[in-house]
Design an enzyme around this catalytic site. Structure first.
Site, PDB file in Angstrom:
ATOM      1  N   LYS A   1       0.996  -1.312   0.073  1.00  0.00           N
ATOM      2  CA  LYS A   1      -0.085  -0.003  -0.023  1.00  0.00           C
ATOM      3  C   LYS A   1       0.706   1.465  -0.290  1.00  0.00           C
ATOM      4  CE  LYS A   1      -4.098  -2.197   2.025  1.00  0.00           C
ATOM      5  NZ  LYS A   1      -5.114  -1.873   3.173  1.00  0.00           N
TER       6      LYS A   1
ATOM      7  N   TYR B   1     -12.411  -1.847  -4.168  1.00  0.00           N
ATOM      8  CA  TYR B   1     -12.927  -2.071  -2.578  1.00  0.00           C
ATOM      9  C   TYR B   1     -14.486  -1.575  -2.743  1.00  0.00           C
ATOM     10  CZ  TYR B   1      -8.161  -2.060  -0.168  1.00  0.00           C
ATOM     11  OH  TYR B   1      -7.149  -2.508   0.322  1.00  0.00           O
TER      12      TYR B   1
ATOM     13  N   ASN C   1      -2.222   0.402   6.589  1.00  0.00           N
ATOM     14  CA  ASN C   1      -1.907  -0.729   7.187  1.00  0.00           C
ATOM     15  C   ASN C   1      -1.210  -1.549   6.504  1.00  0.00           C
ATOM     16  OD1 ASN C   1      -3.976  -1.501   5.633  1.00  0.00           O
ATOM     17  ND2 ASN C   1      -5.294  -2.622   7.085  1.00  0.00           N
TER      18      ASN C   1
ATOM     19  N   HIS D   1      -2.155  -5.263   1.620  1.00  0.00           N
ATOM     20  CA  HIS D   1      -3.537  -5.737   1.297  1.00  0.00           C
ATOM     21  C   HIS D   1      -3.301  -7.211   1.030  1.00  0.00           C
ATOM     22  CE1 HIS D   1      -7.484  -7.039  -0.458  1.00  0.00           C
ATOM     23  NE2 HIS D   1      -6.792  -7.554  -1.600  1.00  0.00           N
TER      24      HIS D   1
ATOM     25  N   GLU E   1      -9.186 -10.537  -7.835  1.00  0.00           N
ATOM     26  CA  GLU E   1      -8.308  -9.460  -7.826  1.00  0.00           C
ATOM     27  C   GLU E   1      -7.146  -9.597  -8.572  1.00  0.00           C
ATOM     28  OE1 GLU E   1      -7.665  -9.364  -3.458  1.00  0.00           O
ATOM     29  OE2 GLU E   1      -9.820  -8.771  -3.072  1.00  0.00           O
TER      30      GLU E   1
HETATM   31  N1  UDP Z   1     -10.058   0.182   6.906  1.00  0.00           N
HETATM   32  C1  UDP Z   1     -10.347   1.372   7.428  1.00  0.00           C
HETATM   33  N2  UDP Z   1     -11.059   1.463   8.622  1.00  0.00           N
HETATM   34  C2  UDP Z   1     -11.782   0.109   9.084  1.00  0.00           C
HETATM   35  C3  UDP Z   1     -11.498  -0.890   8.463  1.00  0.00           C
HETATM   36  C4  UDP Z   1     -10.824  -1.139   7.126  1.00  0.00           C
HETATM   37  O1  UDP Z   1      -9.796   2.298   7.089  1.00  0.00           O
HETATM   38  O2  UDP Z   1     -12.462   0.361  10.190  1.00  0.00           O
HETATM   39  C5  UDP Z   1      -9.203  -0.180   5.676  1.00  0.00           C
HETATM   40  C6  UDP Z   1      -7.933  -0.810   5.790  1.00  0.00           C
HETATM   41  O3  UDP Z   1      -7.060  -0.187   4.796  1.00  0.00           O
HETATM   42  C7  UDP Z   1      -8.273  -2.303   5.162  1.00  0.00           C
HETATM   43  C8  UDP Z   1      -9.193  -1.799   4.084  1.00  0.00           C
HETATM   44  O4  UDP Z   1     -10.012  -0.746   4.643  1.00  0.00           O
HETATM   45  O5  UDP Z   1      -7.161  -2.881   5.022  1.00  0.00           O
HETATM   46  C9  UDP Z   1     -10.229  -3.156   3.971  1.00  0.00           C
HETATM   47  O6  UDP Z   1     -10.793  -3.364   5.163  1.00  0.00           O
HETATM   48  P1  UDP Z   1     -10.847  -4.998   5.449  1.00  0.00           P
HETATM   49  O7  UDP Z   1     -11.955  -4.951   6.549  1.00  0.00           O
HETATM   50  O8  UDP Z   1     -11.367  -5.762   4.167  1.00  0.00           O
HETATM   51  O9  UDP Z   1      -9.730  -5.368   6.049  1.00  0.00           O
HETATM   52  P2  UDP Z   1      -8.409  -6.527   5.472  1.00  0.00           P
HETATM   53  O10 UDP Z   1      -9.047  -7.546   4.670  1.00  0.00           O
HETATM   54  O11 UDP Z   1      -7.512  -5.480   4.505  1.00  0.00           O
HETATM   55  O12 UDP Z   1      -7.678  -6.652   6.712  1.00  0.00           O
HETATM   56 MG    MG Z   2     -10.510  -7.400   3.207  1.00  0.00          MG
END
Ligand code: UDP
Ligand code: MG
Length: 138
Positions: free
Chosen positions: A10, A50, A113, A116, A127
């Site tokens: 990212k 997303y 974070n 991905h 994807e």
């Molecule tokens: N994200 C965020 N706030 C939240 C949850 C997720 O900004 O409360 C962002 C974060 O960058 C995350 C992405 O949205 O990686 C996709 O969310 P997901 O729940 O799919 O998490 P992941 O699969 O990446 O762990």
């Molecule tokens: Mg996810």
């Protein structure tokens, strides 16, 4: 059996110079890189990628973050690729991620974070196809 998953290094990771360290971690964990490219996501691409989160309160900020600088997108191969990558990444919120995970070490916040990783074999395929033609995967 060896199969595929998809990752994005990212914008925060690329900005901070952590791309090589993160790819090194993935190689150490036995992932082969089938294809990789550096891209700047357009707003439309980030919104589509997303799309499942479209109604979530963090969606607009997430799209701004994901378009804030270049990322590396990559198709990876390993035995049990999807669950292994999720383990190596750690929890979505770096503060809650296990010690030694990529998000614990390199993530800044629940949004920024570091990385991905696909959450299912089905989504991994979708994807990978979003960014790569089969002929680009070696
Ligand atoms: N994200 C965020 N706030 C939240 C949850 C997720 O900004 O409360 C962002 C974060 O960058 C995350 C992405 O949205 O990686 C996709 O969310 P997901 O729940 O799919 O998490 P992941 O699969 O990446 O762990
Ligand atoms: Mg996810």
């Amino acid at each position: 059996m060896s199969n595929r998953t998809f990752t994005i290094i990212k914008p925060d990771s690329v900005r901070k110079g952590n791309f090589g360290k993160i790819i090194g971690r993935l190689e150490e964990q036995g992932f082969q890189v089938l294809g990789i490219k550096k891209v700047s996501l357009t707003q439309k691409q980030a919104e589509a990628f997303y799309g499942v989160h479209r109604e979530r309160p963090f969606f607009k900020s997430l799209v701004e973050y994901m378009t804030s600088g270049p990322v590396y997108v990559a198709a990876l191969e390993r035995e049990s690729a999807v669950p292994t990558l999720r383990q190596v990444m750690g929890a979505t919120d770096p503060a809650k991620a296990d010690a030694g995970t990529i998000r614990k070490e390199f993530g800044e916040s629940i949004e920024q974070n570091a990385i991905h990783g696909s959450d299912s074999d089905e989504n991994a395929k979708i994807e990978i196809n979003f960014f790569f033609a089969e002929s680009e995967l070696l």
